[in-house]
Design a protein around this motif. Structure first.
Motif, PDB file in Angstrom:
ATOM      1  N   ALA A 124       0.816  -1.218   0.000  1.00 32.61           N
ATOM      2  CA  ALA A 124       0.000   0.000   0.000  1.00 32.61           C
ATOM      3  C   ALA A 124       0.848   1.265   0.000  1.00 32.61           C
ATOM      4  O   ALA A 124       0.408   2.318  -0.494  1.00 32.61           O
ATOM      5  CB  ALA A 124      -0.939  -0.004   1.199  1.00 32.61           C
ATOM      6  N   TRP A 125       2.051   1.202   0.551  1.00 30.08           N
ATOM      7  CA  TRP A 125       2.908   2.380   0.622  1.00 30.08           C
ATOM      8  C   TRP A 125       3.165   2.989  -0.761  1.00 30.08           C
ATOM      9  O   TRP A 125       3.314   4.214  -0.896  1.00 30.08           O
ATOM     10  CB  TRP A 125       4.241   2.042   1.287  1.00 30.08           C
ATOM     11  CG  TRP A 125       4.977   0.915   0.632  1.00 30.08           C
ATOM     12  CD1 TRP A 125       4.906  -0.403   0.964  1.00 30.08           C
ATOM     13  CD2 TRP A 125       5.881   1.010  -0.480  1.00 30.08           C
ATOM     14  NE1 TRP A 125       5.715  -1.156   0.128  1.00 30.08           N
ATOM     15  CE2 TRP A 125       6.317  -0.305  -0.765  1.00 30.08           C
ATOM     16  CE3 TRP A 125       6.355   2.068  -1.248  1.00 30.08           C
ATOM     17  CZ2 TRP A 125       7.202  -0.584  -1.795  1.00 30.08           C
ATOM     18  CZ3 TRP A 125       7.248   1.793  -2.280  1.00 30.08           C
ATOM     19  CH2 TRP A 125       7.660   0.483  -2.534  1.00 30.08           C
ATOM     20  N   ALA A 126       3.209   2.139  -1.796  1.00 30.94           N
ATOM     21  CA  ALA A 126       3.508   2.639  -3.143  1.00 30.94           C
ATOM     22  C   ALA A 126       2.375   3.491  -3.695  1.00 30.94           C
ATOM     23  O   ALA A 126       2.601   4.340  -4.568  1.00 30.94           O
ATOM     24  CB  ALA A 126       3.780   1.473  -4.085  1.00 30.94           C
ATOM     25  N   ALA A 127       1.154   3.276  -3.199  1.00 25.80           N
ATOM     26  CA  ALA A 127       0.012   4.096  -3.606  1.00 25.80           C
ATOM     27  C   ALA A 127      -0.227   5.241  -2.636  1.00 25.80           C
ATOM     28  O   ALA A 127      -0.626   6.339  -3.036  1.00 25.80           O
ATOM     29  CB  ALA A 127      -1.238   3.227  -3.709  1.00 25.80           C
ATOM     30  N   ARG A 128       0.015   4.989  -1.360  1.00 27.38           N
ATOM     31  CA  ARG A 128      -0.213   6.023  -0.352  1.00 27.38           C
ATOM     32  C   ARG A 128       0.799   7.150  -0.456  1.00 27.38           C
ATOM     33  O   ARG A 128       0.535   8.283  -0.063  1.00 27.38           O
ATOM     34  CB  ARG A 128      -0.118   5.401   1.045  1.00 27.38           C
ATOM     35  CG  ARG A 128      -1.203   4.402   1.389  1.00 27.38           C
ATOM     36  CD  ARG A 128      -2.529   5.067   1.597  1.00 27.38           C
ATOM     37  NE  ARG A 128      -3.500   4.158   2.212  1.00 27.38           N
ATOM     38  CZ  ARG A 128      -4.800   4.369   2.199  1.00 27.38           C
ATOM     39  NH1 ARG A 128      -5.298   5.443   1.590  1.00 27.38           N
ATOM     40  NH2 ARG A 128      -5.616   3.510   2.779  1.00 27.38           N
ATOM     41  N   ARG A 129       1.993   6.845  -0.972  1.00 30.66           N
ATOM     42  CA  ARG A 129       3.056   7.861  -1.015  1.00 30.66           C
ATOM     43  C   ARG A 129       3.592   8.005  -2.439  1.00 30.66           C
ATOM     44  O   ARG A 129       4.769   7.720  -2.704  1.00 30.66           O
ATOM     45  CB  ARG A 129       4.178   7.480  -0.071  1.00 30.66           C
ATOM     46  CG  ARG A 129       3.695   7.035   1.311  1.00 30.66           C
ATOM     47  CD  ARG A 129       4.858   6.812   2.230  1.00 30.66           C
ATOM     48  NE  ARG A 129       4.540   5.829   3.249  1.00 30.66           N
ATOM     49  CZ  ARG A 129       5.345   5.528   4.255  1.00 30.66           C
ATOM     50  NH1 ARG A 129       6.499   6.147   4.375  1.00 30.66           N
ATOM     51  NH2 ARG A 129       5.004   4.610   5.151  1.00 30.66           N
TER      52      ARG A 129
END
Length: 304
Positions: A124-129
């Motif tokens: 999810a980090w790749a979409a959240r940030r």
């Protein structure tokens, strides 16, 4: 006869690198708990990379399931990380550095005597940030990771929240994995393609189905054969357990054969795959095809 119900987690084996799209928070939590619990129960080393769920929350949920996660953590068998302490430890997504880290993690788990390495990561980090430098290379990174994990020691699940990743981007990411699990997958699900590096003979074994859905993963693993295998002999690609291959698979095999310094032997080719190979690269240099019927390469294809 009582039918034993299994989940996709139960059907994973070392060497699998799976894209796991999901739609709900419950799916994410259940998958992570099942995967981590199964790995610890099998005596494997487990690395869990979480983004949306706090590590302590996961550990508590595992304990409620009867998993002795406290002992596993104390012994170093289980490790829980966030993106900030792993993928983004340098403040950016350095794909090459992360890939180098997987080599070290594999070597370390082997040295410690574990039966295998089990990895699950919430991406999810790749979409959240999206502002973080390097996230645009995520699909490339996943394809290169498929090459690293093809040694049949690690079982890797990359979780992608479909609510965060647009469909086009997620399809590209899925193609960088040999297989993907989608919501509402039936009881008969199994990984679409397994890529297993072999040592005797040196090369690669393809199991399942190879088509556009996993094209980037296959191409990355094939392209890496020149570096991943010892020099001095042709690479052997065993396709005897390949149930289906489309034209993209055949084209990747032909391109790789031409790029390898000692060529390639394709072993166990079906009649359908031989026809595709003939259509795409009938005179491809360095390519020898041995069909499943045991006919010699020269008699079967007229090329060496």
């Amino acid at each position: 006869m009582v039918k034993v119900m299994t989940t996709p987690v139960d059907r994973l084996t070392p060497g699998d690198h799976i894209c796991w799209p999901f739609r709900t928070d419950d799916e994410r939590l259940t998958t992570m708990l099942e995967f981590v619990g199964a790995g610890l129960g099998a005596g494997e080393k487990v690395l869990c990379f979480t983004e949306e769920i706090a590590p302590r929350t996961l550990q508590s949920a595992l304990a409620e399931r009867g998993v002795d996660v406290e002992t596993a953590d104390a012994l170093g068998q289980a490790r829980f990380h966030t993106a900030d302490t792993s993928y983004l430890a340098t403040g950016r997504f350095d794909a090459e550095a992360v890939l180098d880290g997987w080599h070290r993690q594999l070597a370390e788990a082997r040295q410690e005597g574990y039966a295998g390495l089990r990895v699950i990561a919430d991406m999810a980090w790749a979409a959240r940030r999206p502002q973080v430098d390097g996230t645009e290379r995520l699909a490339w990174y996943e394809a290169q990771a498929s090459r690293i994990f093809a040694d049949a020691y690690a079982t890797v699940v990359c979780m992608y929240d479909q609510r965060l990743f647009p469909g086009d981007r997620l399809r590209g990411i899925a193609a960088a994995h040999p297989a993907a699990v989608f919501p509402r997958t039936g009881d008969d699900w199994h990984p679409r393609l397994r890529l297993v590096r072999t040592t005797d003979p040196a090369g690669l074994r393809l199991i399942g189905e190879a088509d556009r859905a996993c094209r980037d993963a296959l191409e990355a693993v094939l392209a890496g054969l020149a570096e991943d295998l010892p020099a001095g002999s042709p690479a052997t690609v065993d396709v005897s357990r390949l149930a289906f291959a489309d034209v993209s698979c055949a084209a990747a095999l032909v391109r790789t054969a031409g790029a390898l310094p000692y060529g390639m032997r394709i072993v166990g080719a079906s009649a359908a795959l031989r026809r595709l190979l003939d259509m795409i690269g009938a005179e491809a240099p360095g390519l020898t095809v041995l069909p499943a019927d045991g006919v010699s390469p020269a008699a079967a294809t007229g090329r060496r």
